[in-house]
Design a protein around this motif. Structure first.
Motif, mmCIF file in Angstrom:
data_model
loop_
_atom_site.group_PDB
_atom_site.id
_atom_site.type_symbol
_atom_site.label_atom_id
_atom_site.label_comp_id
_atom_site.label_asym_id
_atom_site.label_seq_id
_atom_site.Cartn_x
_atom_site.Cartn_y
_atom_site.Cartn_z
ATOM 1 N N SER A 30 12.961 -13.111 1.931
ATOM 2 C CA SER A 30 13.861 -12.441 0.974
ATOM 3 C C SER A 30 13.097 -11.656 -0.069
ATOM 4 N N GLN A 31 11.801 -12.042 -0.297
ATOM 5 C CA GLN A 31 11.037 -11.379 -1.353
ATOM 6 C C GLN A 31 10.807 -9.904 -1.061
ATOM 7 N N TYR A 32 10.800 -9.490 0.210
ATOM 8 C CA TYR A 32 10.477 -8.109 0.538
ATOM 9 C C TYR A 32 11.554 -7.130 0.059
ATOM 10 N N TRP A 33 12.789 -7.463 0.228
ATOM 11 C CA TRP A 33 13.810 -6.520 -0.215
ATOM 12 C C TRP A 33 14.206 -6.755 -1.662
ATOM 13 N N LEU A 34 13.844 -7.974 -2.214
ATOM 14 C CA LEU A 34 14.117 -8.203 -3.634
ATOM 15 C C LEU A 34 13.128 -7.448 -4.515
ATOM 16 N N GLU A 35 11.890 -7.283 -4.036
ATOM 17 C CA GLU A 35 10.873 -6.612 -4.831
ATOM 18 C C GLU A 35 11.198 -5.136 -5.063
ATOM 19 N N ASP A 36 11.845 -4.534 -4.100
ATOM 20 C CA ASP A 36 12.153 -3.098 -4.226
ATOM 21 C C ASP A 36 13.594 -2.874 -3.783
ATOM 22 N N GLU A 37 14.489 -2.760 -4.777
ATOM 23 C CA GLU A 37 15.907 -2.608 -4.465
ATOM 24 C C GLU A 37 16.215 -1.261 -3.832
ATOM 25 N N ASN A 38 15.273 -0.312 -3.870
ATOM 26 C CA ASN A 38 15.511 1.016 -3.316
ATOM 27 C C ASN A 38 15.189 1.110 -1.820
ATOM 28 N N LEU A 39 14.660 0.012 -1.248
ATOM 29 C CA LEU A 39 14.337 0.031 0.185
ATOM 30 C C LEU A 39 15.608 0.136 1.012
ATOM 31 N N SER A 40 15.529 0.999 2.021
ATOM 32 C CA SER A 40 16.645 1.074 2.963
ATOM 33 C C SER A 40 16.555 -0.085 3.956
ATOM 34 N N TYR A 41 17.623 -0.286 4.696
ATOM 35 C CA TYR A 41 17.636 -1.341 5.703
ATOM 36 C C TYR A 41 16.502 -1.151 6.711
ATOM 37 N N LYS A 42 16.324 0.103 7.158
ATOM 38 C CA LYS A 42 15.294 0.382 8.156
ATOM 39 C C LYS A 42 13.904 0.128 7.613
ATOM 40 N N GLU A 43 13.655 0.496 6.340
ATOM 41 C CA GLU A 43 12.327 0.304 5.733
ATOM 42 C C GLU A 43 12.036 -1.189 5.525
ATOM 43 N N ALA A 44 13.053 -1.908 5.055
ATOM 44 C CA ALA A 44 12.863 -3.350 4.836
ATOM 45 C C ALA A 44 12.578 -4.061 6.159
ATOM 46 N N LYS A 45 13.299 -3.666 7.208
ATOM 47 C CA LYS A 45 13.095 -4.266 8.531
ATOM 48 C C LYS A 45 11.688 -3.977 9.053
ATOM 49 N N GLN A 46 11.206 -2.739 8.855
ATOM 50 C CA GLN A 46 9.871 -2.379 9.321
ATOM 51 C C GLN A 46 8.796 -3.147 8.586
ATOM 52 N N ARG A 47 9.025 -3.364 7.272
ATOM 53 C CA ARG A 47 8.024 -4.105 6.492
ATOM 54 C C ARG A 47 7.946 -5.551 6.967
ATOM 55 N N LEU A 48 9.099 -6.135 7.230
ATOM 56 C CA LEU A 48 9.110 -7.511 7.753
ATOM 57 C C LEU A 48 8.414 -7.571 9.117
ATOM 58 N N LEU A 49 8.707 -6.596 9.996
ATOM 59 C CA LEU A 49 8.101 -6.578 11.319
ATOM 60 C C LEU A 49 6.588 -6.392 11.239
ATOM 61 N N ASP A 50 6.132 -5.501 10.338
ATOM 62 C CA ASP A 50 4.687 -5.292 10.185
ATOM 63 C C ASP A 50 3.998 -6.571 9.731
ATOM 64 N N ASP A 51 4.628 -7.269 8.801
ATOM 65 C CA ASP A 51 4.009 -8.503 8.289
ATOM 66 C C ASP A 51 3.934 -9.559 9.394
ATOM 67 N N PHE A 52 5.031 -9.661 10.187
ATOM 68 C CA PHE A 52 5.027 -10.614 11.301
ATOM 69 C C PHE A 52 3.925 -10.265 12.302
ATOM 70 N N GLU A 53 3.829 -8.999 12.710
ATOM 71 C CA GLU A 53 2.842 -8.601 13.700
ATOM 72 C C GLU A 53 1.425 -8.802 13.182
ATOM 73 N N ARG A 54 1.205 -8.504 11.904
ATOM 74 C CA ARG A 54 -0.138 -8.666 11.331
ATOM 75 C C ARG A 54 -0.570 -10.145 11.423
ATOM 76 N N LYS A 55 0.332 -11.047 11.050
ATOM 77 C CA LYS A 55 -0.007 -12.481 11.089
ATOM 78 C C LYS A 55 -0.129 -12.974 12.535
ATOM 79 N N PHE A 56 0.772 -12.529 13.412
ATOM 80 C CA PHE A 56 0.753 -12.973 14.812
ATOM 81 C C PHE A 56 -0.526 -12.532 15.517
#
Length: 475
Positions: A396-422
């Motif tokens: 939840s912290q990813y979209w709370l930190e920046d309220e201006n993020l669009s759905y697509k941008e927030a989703k991409q940021r979550l996916l990038d973080d998952f892939e980086r850790k995986f």
């Protein structure tokens, strides 16, 4: 006492030879021809056969052929008045161990019999694979310097000097078989066989045949005579492990061996004298089993001549460092270089050891196989160390930190973080080797390489060597 079958159609010669052999300490039986001998051999056990070559009904050569079918290890000495080189060579080629002409020299006959019996014993010992023994005469294979172990060693040395029956008591994994081997190896029987039998590991319907042998045709699948463990252990020791779980029918037959020192093969009609020291062991309370009617009282008293109690490991934890060094040497590792943290030793000394010394050895072997001494601190846990799962992220912290993020941008940021850790986790497991990482996670290497570049993940940061980088580039 070795048992000899004398086969000859001349009654006076049979009688004279039997008396000569008995005077030398052998037990004998006689047969008037090959057919009578074959019937006896199908129902009794012998150490050697002395047979005439020319006899009615069944000749010596025919008897040899039949013996080869039912008991190949039984040595036959031929005795004949029609001796010639060709006949002797043919008999030896067909399986005879010696060939003497009539009239024979008594000393030559006794020497031939002793050689034949020694040959049979050697064949049986080879069949039993005595090379499996890990310790030799005068050794114990036991390790320990604590007071309980010193008391045990002192008792073993005293007990070994006699031929008394020994009953070893102790928990599972405490080393009862090693104690039994020590009793044998310190005794005057050490040069002869030590035959261990796990009474609970063999189905009860097969255990009698395993212990006493059987004759051909005694049950389905008995295609030839079989030597039993008691006969294999003649002049040596037999170890009956977990005797407390033996059926009462077999308990009675073990009692007979202890009382009379004779055995009778399954399906046989004759008995054979054996010289065997019986060492038994159990983790059960036999006195309690006797009260419940589960174990014969007369057998218990026969076995309990010299009871030996093997201490559980929790009663001598001071020996744990010595035992670990002993096991490391057995497993080919130098205790000086296989560094075990002091905190691990503290954990091992406090542990209760329900599996005793066997559990400790398994723990040491696991640490050696995985080349991880610190794993020994996980005693009592699962058989293999489990990798720690990555910490759960609060997405939840990813979209709370920046309220201006669009759905697509927030989703991409979550996916990038998952892939980086995986990808980081799998690269670390394969020490930065991209090809092996791609294979493990089911991706094409080129696709993985592109993702690593987009995520700014460098395989060298995960331990990739120049060789592995070259391997990736050539893939």
């Amino acid at each position: 006492m070795p048992k000899i079958l004398v086969v000859d159609d001349e009654p006076r010669l049979r009688k004279a030879l039997s008396l000569q052999l008995e005077a030398e300490g052998f037990d004998t039986e006689t047969a008037e021809d090959g057919q009578a001998a074959l019937e006896i051999l199908q129902n009794s056990s012998f150490d050697c056969v002395i047979s005439d070559l020319r006899m009615p009904r069944l000749s010596g050569e025919q008897l040899l052929a039949e013996v080869q079918k039912i008991n190949p290890s039984l040595p036959i000495i031929f005795l004949t008045a029609h001796a010639n080189v060709q006949l002797a060579v043919k008999a030896m080629q067909e399986g005879a161990v010696d060939f003497l002409a009539k009239p024979y020299n008594q000393e030559d006959m006794i020497s031939a019999v002793r050689r034949a019996i020694d040959r049979k014993r050697l064949v049986l010992e080879n069949l039993f694979l005595r090379s499996e023994l890990s310790v030799g005469p005068g050794q114990t294979g036991l390790v320990g310097e604590s007071a309980p172990m010193k008391t045990l060693f002192s008792l073993l040395e005293k007990v070994a000097r006699s031929d008394a029956t020994v009953l070893i008591l102790g928990e599972s994994g405490s080393g009862k078989e090693l104690v039994a081997r020590a009793v044998h190896n310190f005794s005057n029987r050490a040069a002869n066989a030590f035959v261990p039998i796990n009474c609970i590991a063999i189905p009860s319907e097969l255990l009698e045949s395993t212990l006493f042998g059987h004759v051909k045709g005694s049950f389905t699948g008995a295609f030839q005579n079989k030597i039993g463990s008691f006969e294999l252990a003649d002049r040596g020791s037999i170890f009956l492990d977990e005797i407390g779980d033996m059926s009462q029918n077999l308990q009675g037959k073990i009692l007979r061996v202890l009382q009379e020192q004779t055995i009778e093969p399954v399906g046989g009609r004759g008995s054979k004298r054996v010289d065997v020291r019986v060492i038994a062991a159990t983790n059960r309370n036999l006195e309690d089993a006797v009260r419940k009617g589960e174990f014969r009282e007369d057998l218990f008293f026969r076995l309990n001549v010299v009871p030996i109690l093997v201490p559980p490991l929790r009663h001598h934890p001071a020996d744990i460092p010595l035992l670990i060094s002993h096991f490391l040497n057995q497993l080919g590792r130098d205790p000086k270089t296989f560094k075990i943290p002091s905190t691990v030793y503290e954990t091992l000394m406090r542990y209760n050891w329900p599996g005793n010394v066997r559990e400790l050895r398994n723990l040491v072997e696991r640490a050696v196989v995985l080349d991880a001494p610190e794993l020994m601190g996980q005693v009592g846990t699962s058989l293999a160390p489990q990798p720690e799962p990555p910490p759960v992220q609060d997405f939840s912290q990813y979209w709370l930190e920046d309220e201006n993020l669009s759905y697509k941008e927030a989703k991409q940021r979550l996916l990038d973080d998952f892939e980086r850790k995986f990808f980081s986790l799998w690269l670390a497991r394969h020490k930065g080797n991209v090809s092996r990482t791609a294979e493990s996670i089911g991706m094409h290497r080129k696709n993985l390489q592109e993702k690593l570049e987009r995520l700014a993940l460098n395989p060298r940061d995960f331990g990739a060597s120049s060789e592995s980088m070259d391997e990736d580039e050539s893939a």
